[in-house]
Design a protein around this motif. Structure first.
Motif, PDB file in Angstrom:
ATOM      1  N   UNK A  14     -24.411  26.140   5.433  1.00 40.79           N
ATOM      2  CA  UNK A  14     -25.868  26.119   5.573  1.00 40.79           C
ATOM      3  C   UNK A  14     -26.556  25.578   4.335  1.00 40.79           C
ATOM      4  N   UNK A  15     -25.909  25.673   3.157  1.00 41.41           N
ATOM      5  CA  UNK A  15     -26.514  25.179   1.924  1.00 41.41           C
ATOM      6  C   UNK A  15     -26.581  23.657   1.918  1.00 41.41           C
ATOM      7  N   UNK A  16     -25.526  23.007   2.384  1.00 40.01           N
ATOM      8  CA  UNK A  16     -25.519  21.543   2.444  1.00 40.01           C
ATOM      9  C   UNK A  16     -26.066  21.010   3.766  1.00 40.01           C
ATOM     10  N   UNK A  17     -26.342  21.895   4.725  1.00 41.55           N
ATOM     11  CA  UNK A  17     -26.876  21.521   6.044  1.00 41.55           C
ATOM     12  C   UNK A  17     -25.895  20.636   6.810  1.00 41.55           C
ATOM     13  N   UNK A  18     -24.630  21.084   6.843  1.00 37.01           N
ATOM     14  CA  UNK A  18     -23.574  20.350   7.544  1.00 37.01           C
ATOM     15  C   UNK A  18     -22.895  21.278   8.542  1.00 37.01           C
ATOM     16  N   UNK A  19     -22.615  20.756   9.726  1.00 38.13           N
ATOM     17  CA  UNK A  19     -21.835  21.493  10.715  1.00 38.13           C
ATOM     18  C   UNK A  19     -20.952  20.495  11.458  1.00 38.13           C
ATOM     19  N   UNK A  20     -19.672  20.841  11.610  1.00 36.32           N
ATOM     20  CA  UNK A  20     -18.727  20.003  12.345  1.00 36.32           C
ATOM     21  C   UNK A  20     -18.326  20.731  13.620  1.00 36.32           C
ATOM     22  N   UNK A  21     -18.561  20.089  14.747  1.00 38.58           N
ATOM     23  CA  UNK A  21     -18.345  20.676  16.067  1.00 38.58           C
ATOM     24  C   UNK A  21     -17.150  20.033  16.755  1.00 38.58           C
ATOM     25  N   UNK A  22     -16.549  20.779  17.672  1.00 35.34           N
ATOM     26  CA  UNK A  22     -15.530  20.224  18.568  1.00 35.34           C
ATOM     27  C   UNK A  22     -16.185  19.994  19.918  1.00 35.34           C
ATOM     28  N   UNK A  23     -16.238  18.734  20.348  1.00 38.44           N
ATOM     29  CA  UNK A  23     -16.871  18.378  21.619  1.00 38.44           C
ATOM     30  C   UNK A  23     -15.798  17.937  22.598  1.00 38.44           C
ATOM     31  N   UNK A  24     -15.852  18.475  23.811  1.00 35.87           N
ATOM     32  CA  UNK A  24     -14.891  18.116  24.857  1.00 35.87           C
ATOM     33  C   UNK A  24     -15.457  16.941  25.636  1.00 35.87           C
ATOM     34  N   UNK A  25     -15.108  15.722  25.182  1.00 34.24           N
ATOM     35  CA  UNK A  25     -15.681  14.519  25.770  1.00 34.24           C
ATOM     36  C   UNK A  25     -14.656  13.401  25.771  1.00 34.24           C
ATOM     37  N   UNK A  26     -14.909  12.387  26.593  1.00 32.67           N
ATOM     38  CA  UNK A  26     -14.040  11.222  26.687  1.00 32.67           C
ATOM     39  C   UNK A  26     -14.686  10.019  26.005  1.00 32.67           C
ATOM     40  N   UNK A  32     -35.008  12.700   3.505  1.00 24.86           N
ATOM     41  CA  UNK A  32     -33.894  13.345   2.808  1.00 24.86           C
ATOM     42  C   UNK A  32     -32.667  13.380   3.702  1.00 24.86           C
ATOM     43  N   UNK A  33     -31.556  12.852   3.177  1.00 20.48           N
ATOM     44  CA  UNK A  33     -30.297  12.807   3.935  1.00 20.48           C
ATOM     45  C   UNK A  33     -29.217  13.602   3.210  1.00 20.48           C
ATOM     46  N   UNK A  34     -28.376  14.264   3.994  1.00 18.48           N
ATOM     47  CA  UNK A  34     -27.161  14.890   3.484  1.00 18.48           C
ATOM     48  C   UNK A  34     -26.202  13.792   3.058  1.00 18.48           C
ATOM     49  N   UNK A  35     -25.519  13.969   1.928  1.00 22.57           N
ATOM     50  CA  UNK A  35     -24.555  12.974   1.456  1.00 22.57           C
ATOM     51  C   UNK A  35     -23.218  13.138   2.175  1.00 22.57           C
ATOM     52  N   UNK A  36     -22.531  12.016   2.392  1.00 18.81           N
ATOM     53  CA  UNK A  36     -21.207  12.052   3.038  1.00 18.81           C
ATOM     54  C   UNK A  36     -20.231  12.931   2.254  1.00 18.81           C
ATOM     55  N   UNK A  62     -19.671  26.828  -7.198  1.00 16.82           N
ATOM     56  CA  UNK A  62     -19.025  25.805  -6.379  1.00 16.82           C
ATOM     57  C   UNK A  62     -20.052  24.753  -6.005  1.00 16.82           C
ATOM     58  N   UNK A  63     -19.585  23.494  -5.874  1.00 16.19           N
ATOM     59  CA  UNK A  63     -20.471  22.416  -5.426  1.00 16.19           C
ATOM     60  C   UNK A  63     -20.970  22.652  -4.008  1.00 16.19           C
ATOM     61  N   UNK A  64     -20.283  23.521  -3.267  1.00 17.43           N
ATOM     62  CA  UNK A  64     -20.713  23.819  -1.898  1.00 17.43           C
ATOM     63  C   UNK A  64     -22.083  24.470  -1.866  1.00 17.43           C
ATOM     64  N   UNK A  65     -22.494  25.112  -2.981  1.00 12.52           N
ATOM     65  CA  UNK A  65     -23.785  25.775  -3.043  1.00 12.52           C
ATOM     66  C   UNK A  65     -24.842  24.934  -3.752  1.00 12.52           C
ATOM     67  N   UNK A  66     -24.499  23.733  -4.199  1.00 13.25           N
ATOM     68  CA  UNK A  66     -25.433  22.834  -4.876  1.00 13.25           C
ATOM     69  C   UNK A  66     -25.279  21.439  -4.282  1.00 13.25           C
ATOM     70  N   UNK A  67     -25.758  21.231  -3.067  1.00 13.18           N
ATOM     71  CA  UNK A  67     -25.487  19.974  -2.360  1.00 13.18           C
ATOM     72  C   UNK A  67     -26.186  18.772  -2.988  1.00 13.18           C
TER      73      UNK A  67
END
Length: 317
Positions: free
Chosen positions: A174-186, A301-305, A238-243
């Motif tokens: 939530x600090x970096x505003x990133x979420x990775x999902x598993x999508x069931x798609x073709x 404002x964009x999240x960095x890769x 940790x860098x995870x808390x300072x995006x």
């Protein structure tokens, strides 16, 4: 006689002229390239959204889409393993970047019933495909349950209007505003991540700002900056808390959250997080009911890769 012949040529086109006009007619009757969609702004698009909403509602009971309590629990996952594509090195023409961005783009969000009524709603933003196994990245705030939700599930829709269930949250921060999902798609098409980025580099975005579907915008990277650490009490540094964030001049608006920001090679350099307008308070009208001055600047404002990659351990092919 000469005048009559000239008149005949002007009023009766020669067969060659008629043939050229016939060949040109398909080009004159459309405004776009053959593979470019035309979106119907207004009521027609609303009807398509109604159909999407009904399909998303069916996923709640008929599939393995993750439900409310599971989402809340899985948002605590901090890492996952993925096989990511290698970054591209060759620059592309802008229309090629548009096509790559569109193919990888998904609309991601919630199909849910609010706690004030029994009507199903769909609230979708953006996302992009990270890996061929159906891993899709978006914002943490997109996957976070709405505050008024009573029941629901996460879903994803592709550019053809097909709706797919989200079956798991693989990792989130939530600090970096990133979420990775598993999508069931073709047929999902992943795009590489790139962290070798400088101010002045091109920045493109394909998203749906304010319900304007398929909006493609170009700009540049303006700067990088970092928030001060906001780690929970007792957590290690940790860098995870300072995006790290990017400011870019590319256009977006509410509805674009989670959509990919791409470089000139078609790599992902980040994704949409927020937009902030700064107003000139000194020029505000004090006699107005809501004294608001003119806009001085708008920050995108964009999240960095790099902060997406922090959630991923590379998986060997």
């Amino acid at each position: 006689m000469d005048v009559l012949c000239l008149w005949q040529l002007r009023s009766r086109p020669a067969p060659v002229v008629l043939l050229l006009l016939a060949l040109a007619w398909p080009l004159r009757s459309r405004a776009q390239a053959p593979d470019v969609p035309i979106y119907r702004q207004g009521r027609h698009e609303n009807r398509l959204d109604d159909a999407l909403q009904e399909e998303a509602k069916q996923l709640f009971a008929g599939t393995n889409a993750i439900k409310l309590e599971t989402v809340r629990e899985q948002l605590k996952r901090s890492e996952c393993r993925l096989l990511l594509p290698t970054p591209r090195l060759a620059p592309l023409q802008t229309p090629e970047i548009y096509r790559l961005a569109r193919r990888s783009h998904l609309r991601v969000g919630w199909s849910y019933i609010c706690d004030k009524c029994d009507q199903w709603q769909v609230n979708l933003a953006g996302g992009y495909v990270l890996a061929g196994n159906g891993a899709v990245a978006t914002c943490y705030h997109v996957a976070r349950p709405p505050p008024d939700i009573k029941a629901g599930c996460l879903v994803a829709a592709d550019e053809q209007g097909r709706v797919w269930p989200v079956t798991a949250i693989l990792a989130a921060n939530r600090y970096s505003d990133v979420c990775i999902l598993q999508v069931q798609a073709d047929g999902l098409v992943p795009l590489p991540l790139n962290t070798n980025v400088s101010p002045g580099d091109a920045a493109y975005c394909y998203s749906d700002p304010l319900d304007h579907r398929g909006y493609f915008s170009a700009g540049i990277v303006n700067r990088f900056y970092r928030f001060p650490g906001r780690r929970p009490f007792g957590a290690p540094e940790s860098a995870a808390y300072a995006p790290t964030r990017l400011n870019v001049s590319t256009d977006w608006a509410p509805g674009s959250s989670g959509s990919a920001v791409l470089d000139s090679c078609g790599n992902i350099i980040g994704h949409v997080s927020t937009i902030t307008s700064y107003l000139d308070e000194e020029e505000a009208d004090p006699e107005a009911s809501r004294p608001v001055g003119p806009t001085m600047i708008v920050f995108h404002e964009a999240v960095a890769a790099a902060d997406v990659l922090r959630l991923v351990h590379s998986q060997e092919p």
